[in-house]
Design a protein around this motif. Structure first.
Motif, PDB file in Angstrom:
ATOM      1  N   LYS A   3      12.230 -11.073  -9.511  1.00  0.00           N
ATOM      2  CA  LYS A   3      13.070 -10.970 -10.494  1.00  0.00           C
ATOM      3  C   LYS A   3      13.296  -9.184 -10.785  1.00  0.00           C
ATOM      4  N   ASN A   4      13.152  -8.102 -10.976  1.00  0.00           N
ATOM      5  CA  ASN A   4      12.810  -7.057 -11.413  1.00  0.00           C
ATOM      6  C   ASN A   4      12.506  -6.316 -10.056  1.00  0.00           C
ATOM      7  N   TYR A   5      11.815  -6.084  -9.074  1.00  0.00           N
ATOM      8  CA  TYR A   5      11.531  -5.215  -8.452  1.00  0.00           C
ATOM      9  C   TYR A   5      11.283  -5.523  -6.618  1.00  0.00           C
ATOM     10  N   LEU A   6      11.995  -6.946  -6.547  1.00  0.00           N
ATOM     11  CA  LEU A   6      11.534  -6.549  -5.218  1.00  0.00           C
ATOM     12  C   LEU A   6      12.699  -6.243  -4.289  1.00  0.00           C
ATOM     13  N   ASP A   7      13.969  -6.226  -5.144  1.00  0.00           N
ATOM     14  CA  ASP A   7      15.203  -4.909  -4.440  1.00  0.00           C
ATOM     15  C   ASP A   7      14.469  -3.883  -4.565  1.00  0.00           C
ATOM     16  N   GLU A   8      14.057  -3.287  -4.915  1.00  0.00           N
ATOM     17  CA  GLU A   8      12.865  -1.391  -5.228  1.00  0.00           C
ATOM     18  C   GLU A   8      12.282  -2.075  -3.577  1.00  0.00           C
ATOM     19  N   LEU A   9      11.756  -2.725  -3.946  1.00  0.00           N
ATOM     20  CA  LEU A   9      10.406  -3.008  -2.619  1.00  0.00           C
ATOM     21  C   LEU A   9      10.771  -3.094  -1.347  1.00  0.00           C
ATOM     22  N   VAL A  10      11.949  -3.276  -1.446  1.00  0.00           N
ATOM     23  CA  VAL A  10      12.523  -3.639   0.496  1.00  0.00           C
ATOM     24  C   VAL A  10      13.381  -2.581   0.199  1.00  0.00           C
ATOM     25  N   ARG A  11      13.976  -1.945  -0.360  1.00  0.00           N
ATOM     26  CA  ARG A  11      14.366  -0.368  -0.633  1.00  0.00           C
ATOM     27  C   ARG A  11      12.888  -0.491   0.076  1.00  0.00           C
ATOM     28  N   LEU A  12      12.230   0.677  -0.685  1.00  0.00           N
ATOM     29  CA  LEU A  12      11.978   1.098  -0.542  1.00  0.00           C
ATOM     30  C   LEU A  12      10.617   1.299   1.343  1.00  0.00           C
ATOM     31  N   ARG A  42       0.035   0.542   1.150  1.00  0.00           N
ATOM     32  CA  ARG A  42      -1.021   0.966   0.354  1.00  0.00           C
ATOM     33  C   ARG A  42       0.174   2.387  -0.505  1.00  0.00           C
ATOM     34  N   GLN A  43       1.114   3.079   0.178  1.00  0.00           N
ATOM     35  CA  GLN A  43       1.711   3.864  -0.375  1.00  0.00           C
ATOM     36  C   GLN A  43       2.983   3.142  -1.738  1.00  0.00           C
ATOM     37  N   LEU A  44       3.314   1.842  -0.957  1.00  0.00           N
ATOM     38  CA  LEU A  44       3.892   1.276  -1.880  1.00  0.00           C
ATOM     39  C   LEU A  44       3.514   0.862  -3.372  1.00  0.00           C
ATOM     40  N   SER A  45       1.572   0.330  -3.033  1.00  0.00           N
ATOM     41  CA  SER A  45       0.819  -0.179  -4.301  1.00  0.00           C
ATOM     42  C   SER A  45       0.943   0.878  -4.884  1.00  0.00           C
ATOM     43  N   ASP A  46       0.751   2.397  -4.221  1.00  0.00           N
ATOM     44  CA  ASP A  46       0.160   3.248  -5.177  1.00  0.00           C
ATOM     45  C   ASP A  46       1.541   3.979  -6.273  1.00  0.00           C
ATOM     46  N   HIS A  47       2.970   3.549  -5.442  1.00  0.00           N
ATOM     47  CA  HIS A  47       4.446   4.189  -5.853  1.00  0.00           C
ATOM     48  C   HIS A  47       4.837   2.834  -6.634  1.00  0.00           C
ATOM     49  N   PHE A  48       4.575   1.820  -7.168  1.00  0.00           N
ATOM     50  CA  PHE A  48       4.617   0.288  -8.353  1.00  0.00           C
ATOM     51  C   PHE A  48       3.495   1.028  -9.366  1.00  0.00           C
ATOM     52  N   LYS A  49       2.208   1.408  -9.086  1.00  0.00           N
ATOM     53  CA  LYS A  49       1.296   2.071 -10.133  1.00  0.00           C
ATOM     54  C   LYS A  49       1.583   2.657 -10.869  1.00  0.00           C
ATOM     55  N   LYS A  50       2.274   3.866 -10.179  1.00  0.00           N
ATOM     56  CA  LYS A  50       2.860   5.201 -10.999  1.00  0.00           C
ATOM     57  C   LYS A  50       4.116   4.967 -11.303  1.00  0.00           C
ATOM     58  N   GLU A  51       5.538   4.348 -10.894  1.00  0.00           N
ATOM     59  CA  GLU A  51       6.262   4.273 -11.315  1.00  0.00           C
ATOM     60  C   GLU A  51       7.069   3.133 -12.218  1.00  0.00           C
ATOM     61  N   PHE A  52       6.010   1.625 -12.193  1.00  0.00           N
ATOM     62  CA  PHE A  52       6.095   0.482 -12.817  1.00  0.00           C
ATOM     63  C   PHE A  52       5.420  -0.267 -13.741  1.00  0.00           C
ATOM     64  N   LYS A  53       3.612   0.831 -13.533  1.00  0.00           N
ATOM     65  CA  LYS A  53       3.226   0.852 -14.336  1.00  0.00           C
ATOM     66  C   LYS A  53       2.531  -1.211 -14.119  1.00  0.00           C
ATOM     67  N   VAL A 109      -0.404  -3.697  -8.890  1.00  0.00           N
ATOM     68  CA  VAL A 109      -0.941  -4.354  -6.960  1.00  0.00           C
ATOM     69  C   VAL A 109      -0.944  -3.791  -6.182  1.00  0.00           C
ATOM     70  N   SER A 110      -2.169  -5.410  -5.232  1.00  0.00           N
ATOM     71  CA  SER A 110      -2.585  -4.435  -4.751  1.00  0.00           C
ATOM     72  C   SER A 110      -1.086  -4.529  -2.865  1.00  0.00           C
ATOM     73  N   HIS A 111      -1.694  -4.009  -2.005  1.00  0.00           N
ATOM     74  CA  HIS A 111      -0.767  -3.368  -0.957  1.00  0.00           C
ATOM     75  C   HIS A 111      -0.926  -4.938   0.231  1.00  0.00           C
ATOM     76  N   THR A 112      -1.699  -5.416   0.188  1.00  0.00           N
ATOM     77  CA  THR A 112      -1.673  -6.583   0.945  1.00  0.00           C
ATOM     78  C   THR A 112      -0.754  -8.272   0.485  1.00  0.00           C
ATOM     79  N   TYR A 113      -0.483  -7.836  -1.319  1.00  0.00           N
ATOM     80  CA  TYR A 113       0.138  -9.069  -1.464  1.00  0.00           C
ATOM     81  C   TYR A 113       1.794  -8.711  -1.809  1.00  0.00           C
ATOM     82  N   LEU A 114       1.551  -7.513  -2.339  1.00  0.00           N
ATOM     83  CA  LEU A 114       2.977  -6.830  -2.067  1.00  0.00           C
ATOM     84  C   LEU A 114       3.616  -7.242  -0.453  1.00  0.00           C
ATOM     85  N   LYS A 115       3.113  -6.992   1.412  1.00  0.00           N
ATOM     86  CA  LYS A 115       3.129  -7.261   2.206  1.00  0.00           C
ATOM     87  C   LYS A 115       3.816  -8.766   2.033  1.00  0.00           C
ATOM     88  N   ARG A 116       2.399  -9.965   1.675  1.00  0.00           N
ATOM     89  CA  ARG A 116       2.702 -10.917   1.783  1.00  0.00           C
ATOM     90  C   ARG A 116       4.297 -11.398   0.139  1.00  0.00           C
TER      91      ARG A 116
END
Length: 150
Positions: free
Chosen positions: A101-110, A119-130, A133-140
């Protein structure tokens, strides 16, 4: 003079809790009030027989028995009075719903514009959005979203 400490020891109740039970007693119907006093008398006799209270402390012991019975009645009636507990979705489902709902557009854009690795996406979500999320889960989630778009 009233021995408040002996009342607290016999009941296990603080002064505030004793006041709250007195307010509960005021809201009971007459039939239940009579039941409270019947059970109070039985509990008081039991305490005397067990030697839990001294006969010289009859006033405090009688009041403590009264409070103990009120506490028991409050516990018995609690399921009827309390509102049902709202059930929560399991953590994974809440996380996925929030990501979609909230972060899918950001995930696709990044992923597509900035070409970040999983892995960079996973780190980004941890830093920016607290959000951890594992990198494999984001990929799925990303791959499922791409499949839905096609």
């Amino acid at each position: 003079m009233t021995d408040h400490r002996s009342i607290e020891i016999l009941t296990g109740l603080t002064a505030e809790q004793r006041v709250a039970l007195g307010e509960l007693y005021a809201r009971l119907d007459e039939e239940l009030r009579v039941e409270v006093h019947r059970r109070q008398r039985e509990l008081f006799k039991e305490w005397l027989a067990l030697g839990r209270v001294a006969p010289s402390r009859g006033g405090e012991a009688g009041y403590a028995a009264f409070l103990a019975v009120l506490k028991q009645i409050w516990i018995e009636q609690a399921p009827q009075v309390t509102q049902p507990v709202r059930e929560h979705k399991p953590y994974k489902k809440r996380l996925r719903a929030a990501l979609e709902k909230n972060y899918l557009d950001e995930l696709v854009r990044l992923r597509e514009e900035e070409k970040l690795s999983w892995r960079q996406l996973s780190d980004h979500f941890k830093k920016e959005f607290k959000k951890t999320v594992s990198h494999t889960y984001l990929k799925r989630i990303y791959e499922e979203h791409q499949a839905d778009r096609e």
